[in-house]
Design an enzyme around this catalytic site. Structure first.
Site, short mmCIF file in Angstrom:
data_model
loop_
_atom_site.label_atom_id
_atom_site.label_comp_id
_atom_site.label_asym_id
_atom_site.label_seq_id
_atom_site.Cartn_x
_atom_site.Cartn_y
_atom_site.Cartn_z
CE LYS A 1 -3.76 -0.22 2.27
NZ LYS A 1 -4.74 -0.63 3.71
CG ASP B 1 -8.85 1.71 3.82
OD1 ASP B 1 -9.47 0.70 3.44
OD2 ASP B 1 -7.16 1.95 4.18
P1 NAP Z 1 -0.81 -0.70 12.00
O1 NAP Z 1 -0.43 0.81 11.10
O2 NAP Z 1 -0.19 -2.51 12.04
O3 NAP Z 1 -1.14 -0.30 12.96
C1 NAP Z 1 -1.11 -1.23 14.71
C2 NAP Z 1 -2.26 0.02 15.40
O4 NAP Z 1 -1.94 -0.69 16.36
C3 NAP Z 1 -0.96 0.97 16.35
O5 NAP Z 1 -1.43 2.07 16.30
C4 NAP Z 1 -0.73 0.57 17.06
O6 NAP Z 1 0.37 0.82 18.65
C5 NAP Z 1 -1.00 -0.56 17.73
N1 NAP Z 1 -1.12 -2.06 19.01
C6 NAP Z 1 -1.13 -2.97 18.02
N2 NAP Z 1 -0.13 -3.87 18.94
C7 NAP Z 1 -0.68 -2.96 19.76
C8 NAP Z 1 -0.19 -3.93 21.37
N3 NAP Z 1 -0.54 -4.61 22.03
N4 NAP Z 1 -0.70 -2.60 22.90
C9 NAP Z 1 -1.04 -1.33 22.19
N5 NAP Z 1 -0.97 -0.91 20.90
C10 NAP Z 1 -1.02 -1.81 19.76
O7 NAP Z 1 -1.55 -1.65 11.36
P2 NAP Z 1 -3.33 -1.02 10.21
O8 NAP Z 1 -3.06 -1.59 9.21
O9 NAP Z 1 -3.06 0.79 11.12
O10 NAP Z 1 -4.66 -1.81 10.49
C11 NAP Z 1 -5.25 -1.38 12.13
C12 NAP Z 1 -6.73 -2.62 13.03
O11 NAP Z 1 -7.19 -1.97 11.43
C13 NAP Z 1 -6.46 -4.16 12.29
O12 NAP Z 1 -6.85 -4.60 12.83
C14 NAP Z 1 -7.15 -4.39 10.55
O13 NAP Z 1 -7.02 -4.74 10.53
C15 NAP Z 1 -8.02 -3.57 10.81
N6 NAP Z 1 -8.45 -2.13 9.95
C16 NAP Z 1 -9.64 -2.47 9.69
C17 NAP Z 1 -10.33 -1.69 7.82
C18 NAP Z 1 -11.90 -1.71 7.67
O14 NAP Z 1 -11.85 -1.92 6.86
N7 NAP Z 1 -12.01 -2.11 8.83
C19 NAP Z 1 -9.38 -1.41 7.61
C20 NAP Z 1 -8.19 -0.92 7.61
C21 NAP Z 1 -7.07 -1.99 8.49
P3 NAP Z 1 2.13 1.33 18.01
O15 NAP Z 1 1.94 2.31 17.14
O16 NAP Z 1 2.44 1.44 19.61
O17 NAP Z 1 3.00 0.28 17.49
#
Ligand code: NAP
Length: 276
Positions: A69, A106
């Protein structure tokens, strides 16, 4: 039989978990469109070559998912403002002049899901509490600001990432320490979890939820499981909940319309089609 059959698809690695082929396939059948939507496993090293070949093979565009992406922005000819601001693309359009345009839908999906799932919610004068500061959060914050919310309280485990978003998106964002995240819920009429916490295989979201206001809208980007602990608990406390599946479905609308010439509907039939 000389008519071109438009092709679209999704590129990622791994790609087998993507729901996009099922949802686009559902729309193609529903609207009787002669077209195909294909999942394609593509390694990062091959991305540029694959993208250049696709228009010559009859593709009118594609979705891009993990891990491409961000990298894809270096390989296209034109980037929409919202994809530039978010720093990632999920939708590509192969134009007739041979140029490739990258967009990010998104944030659109996030807001449309709220509009459909919580039609009474209005962004004006709204204080929003957002948990997380990863890639998906950038799209959410950008869409909330465009929608006109008054204030975003933003908390992330790694505080500097939240501060970076505040720096980029401006004064409407206020950063809150992760250990204080529960406190910001008291002021919010909309609460959004953009972290991966609560997703199958990930730890639970441990933020205290006592501050959730009765009547507040609570939404989770996690859609696997559909009913996260956050949503269950919010409903128990009298909040209005909106699950994350709708965001996934709505973000697909602009691409489908652009590629196949039909604005598709997100409804219960579609949800049932993509649910396992
Ligand atoms: P990402 O860029 O990897 O970001 C992950 C986020 O989760 C960061 O804020 C991270 O905090 C936090 N996190 C992960 N493990 C953690 C922990 N143990 N304790 C506290 N915070 C934690 O991922 P993303 O692409 O943003 O996706 C995030 C979620 O959204 C995923 O579950 C994904 O499947 C979902 N999503 C859904 C849609 C939809 O259409 N519904 C679209 C996109 C994404 P740090 O910065 O501190 O690591």
């Amino acid at each position: 039989m000389t008519e071109n059959v438009p092709l679209a698809g999704v590129i990622g690695q791994p790609i087998h978990q993507s729901m996009s082929p099922v949802l686009h396939g559902h729309w193609l059948r529903r609207y009787g469109i002669r077209g195909h939507y294909i999942p394609m496993e593509v390694a990062s090293a091959d991305l540029g070559e694959v993208l250049r070949a696709m228009p010559r093979m009859g593709f009118v565009g594609c979705n891009v998912t993990i891990p491409h992406k961000v990298k894809v922005l270096d390989l296209v000819d034109q980037i929409t403002d919202r994809a530039t601001i978010i720093g990632a693309a999920n939708t590509l359009i192969f134009r007739r002049d041979g140029k490739i345009m990258a967009d990010n839908t998104d944030g659109f999906g996030f807001i449309e899901n709220l509009r459909q799932g919580a039609p009474h919610w209005t962004p004006k004068d709204c204080t929003v509490a957002v948990l997380g500061a990863g890639g998906a959060c950038r799209a959410v914050v950008s869409a909330l600001i465009d929608a006109g919310v008054a204030r975003i309280l933003l908390s992330n485990r790694t505080r500097i990432k939240a501060e970076q978003l505040q720096y980029e998106f401006g004064k409407r964002i206020q950063v809150v320490d992760w250990v204080q995240a529960g406190n910001m819920l008291e002021e919010a009429s909309l609460v959004v979890n953009t972290t991966a916490l609560g997703m199958t295989g990930q730890p639970e979201l441990r933020v205290p939820l006592d501050g959730l206001q009765r009547g507040a809208v609570v939404t989770d980007l996690v859609y696997n499981p559909l009913r996260t602990h956050l949503l269950d608990e919010a409903q128990r406390r009298g909040c209005h909940i909106v699950d994350g599946l709708g965001m996934l479905l709505h973000q697909a609308v602009p691409g489908f319309e652009r590629w196949f010439g039909q604005r598709p509907e997100v409804d219960e039939d579609l949800r049932l089609a993509v649910l396992p």
